[in-house]
Design a protein around this motif. Structure first.
Motif, PDB file in Angstrom:
ATOM      1  N   THR A 164     -96.297  37.807 -18.656  1.00  0.00           N
ATOM      2  CA  THR A 164     -96.799  39.071 -18.149  1.00  0.00           C
ATOM      3  C   THR A 164     -95.819  39.580 -17.103  1.00  0.00           C
ATOM      4  N   CYS A 165     -95.373  40.829 -17.257  1.00  0.00           N
ATOM      5  CA  CYS A 165     -94.275  41.355 -16.439  1.00  0.00           C
ATOM      6  C   CYS A 165     -94.673  42.615 -15.681  1.00  0.00           C
ATOM      7  N   CYS A 166     -94.146  42.719 -14.444  1.00  0.00           N
ATOM      8  CA  CYS A 166     -94.293  43.906 -13.615  1.00  0.00           C
ATOM      9  C   CYS A 166     -92.916  44.321 -13.106  1.00  0.00           C
ATOM     10  N   PRO A 167     -92.745  45.597 -12.787  1.00  0.00           N
ATOM     11  CA  PRO A 167     -91.472  45.999 -12.169  1.00  0.00           C
ATOM     12  C   PRO A 167     -91.226  45.191 -10.896  1.00  0.00           C
ATOM     13  N   LYS A 168     -89.982  44.911 -10.618  1.00  0.00           N
ATOM     14  CA  LYS A 168     -89.650  44.111  -9.434  1.00  0.00           C
ATOM     15  C   LYS A 168     -90.135  44.820  -8.176  1.00  0.00           C
ATOM     16  N   GLY A 169     -90.823  44.064  -7.323  1.00  0.00           N
ATOM     17  CA  GLY A 169     -91.350  44.622  -6.085  1.00  0.00           C
ATOM     18  C   GLY A 169     -92.799  45.068  -6.186  1.00  0.00           C
ATOM     19  N   TRP A 170     -93.339  45.135  -7.406  1.00  0.00           N
ATOM     20  CA  TRP A 170     -94.746  45.476  -7.598  1.00  0.00           C
ATOM     21  C   TRP A 170     -95.581  44.200  -7.545  1.00  0.00           C
ATOM     22  N   ARG A 171     -96.863  44.340  -7.321  1.00  0.00           N
ATOM     23  CA  ARG A 171     -97.757  43.186  -7.211  1.00  0.00           C
ATOM     24  C   ARG A 171     -98.716  43.181  -8.397  1.00  0.00           C
TER      25      ARG A 171
END
Length: 222
Positions: A86-93
């Motif tokens: 599961t991936c999120c943009p870097k810096g997002w929580r």
């Protein structure tokens, strides 16, 4: 050498064009194997964000993937599922299946919504008590930040609605005691980081006042 019947005499070698070429066959096999491996490695590297079944159909998610070149992934999806990252943009929580961006700068409500939309996301829509608790804890850990815009607004006094058209349910809202005041110009909503009761920390505010914001986007699963 051939005898009178046109047959090969014993011990005579076959013509060159009829000989087998075991070495050539081995070389072809090795080259084919290497080509397959190279193709497989290319697919593995490109697959996480190019797999046809993973491409987001929502234009906002397509824009989000184009907007960010760096992603952070973890394997917290339960084992045995088809995809496990599961991936999120870097810096997002990340929380459950969503990614959240807590801004450092401040904007008014309309600018905040426009900024989130520009990143392929939206001002956060809070759908559950668990999500409310998570976000309240996140903003409490953000130093020197007080109020964060969320995606709840009122086009008319007292008629609250979410930016994604999710039906507003007053029984599932988390207003501070005495709120919303429903004043004519207070049609934006913020979460107060300084409110002790994290289940009662929403407040309606004047929409053109400057506050931080929380953007929300769907996490990408690969």
């Amino acid at each position: 050498m051939m005898n009178e019947q046109g047959r090969l005499s014993p011990g005579t070698a076959a013509p060159a064009e009829e000989r087998s070429c075991p070495r050539l066959n081995i070389c072809l096999f090795l080259l084919t194997t290497l080509a397959i491996k190279a193709a497989f490695m290319t697919i593995c590297l490109v697959l996480p964000f190019r797999h046809s079944s993973d491409q987001p159909r929502d234009p906002q998610q397509q824009q989000q993937q184009q907007q960010f070149s760096e992603w952070e992934c973890n394997s917290t999806v339960p084992q045995g599922t088809e995809r496990g990252w599961t991936c999120c943009p870097k810096g997002w929580r990340r929380f459950q299946r969503s990614c959240y961006f807590l801004s450092l700068d401040m904007m008014n409500w309309a600018e905040s919504e426009q900024n989130c939309t520009g990143m392929g996301s939206q001002l956060v829509v809070i759908n559950s008590k668990a999500e409310q608790v998570f976000l309240s804890k996140q903003i409490k850990n953000a130093p020197k930040r007080e109020n964060f815009y969320i995606g709840l607004f009122a086009e008319k006094v007292g008629q609250w609605q979410w930016v994604d058209k999710t039906p507003y349910n007053v029984t599932a809202a988390f207003w501070r005691v005495g709120e919303p005041s429903n004043a004519p110009d207070q049609n934006g909503t913020v979460i107060h980081a300084l409110e002790h009761n994290i289940l009662k920390n929403w407040n309606d505010v004047i929409y053109y006042t400057m506050h931080h914001r929380i953007c929300e986007a769907a996490a990408v699963t690969v």
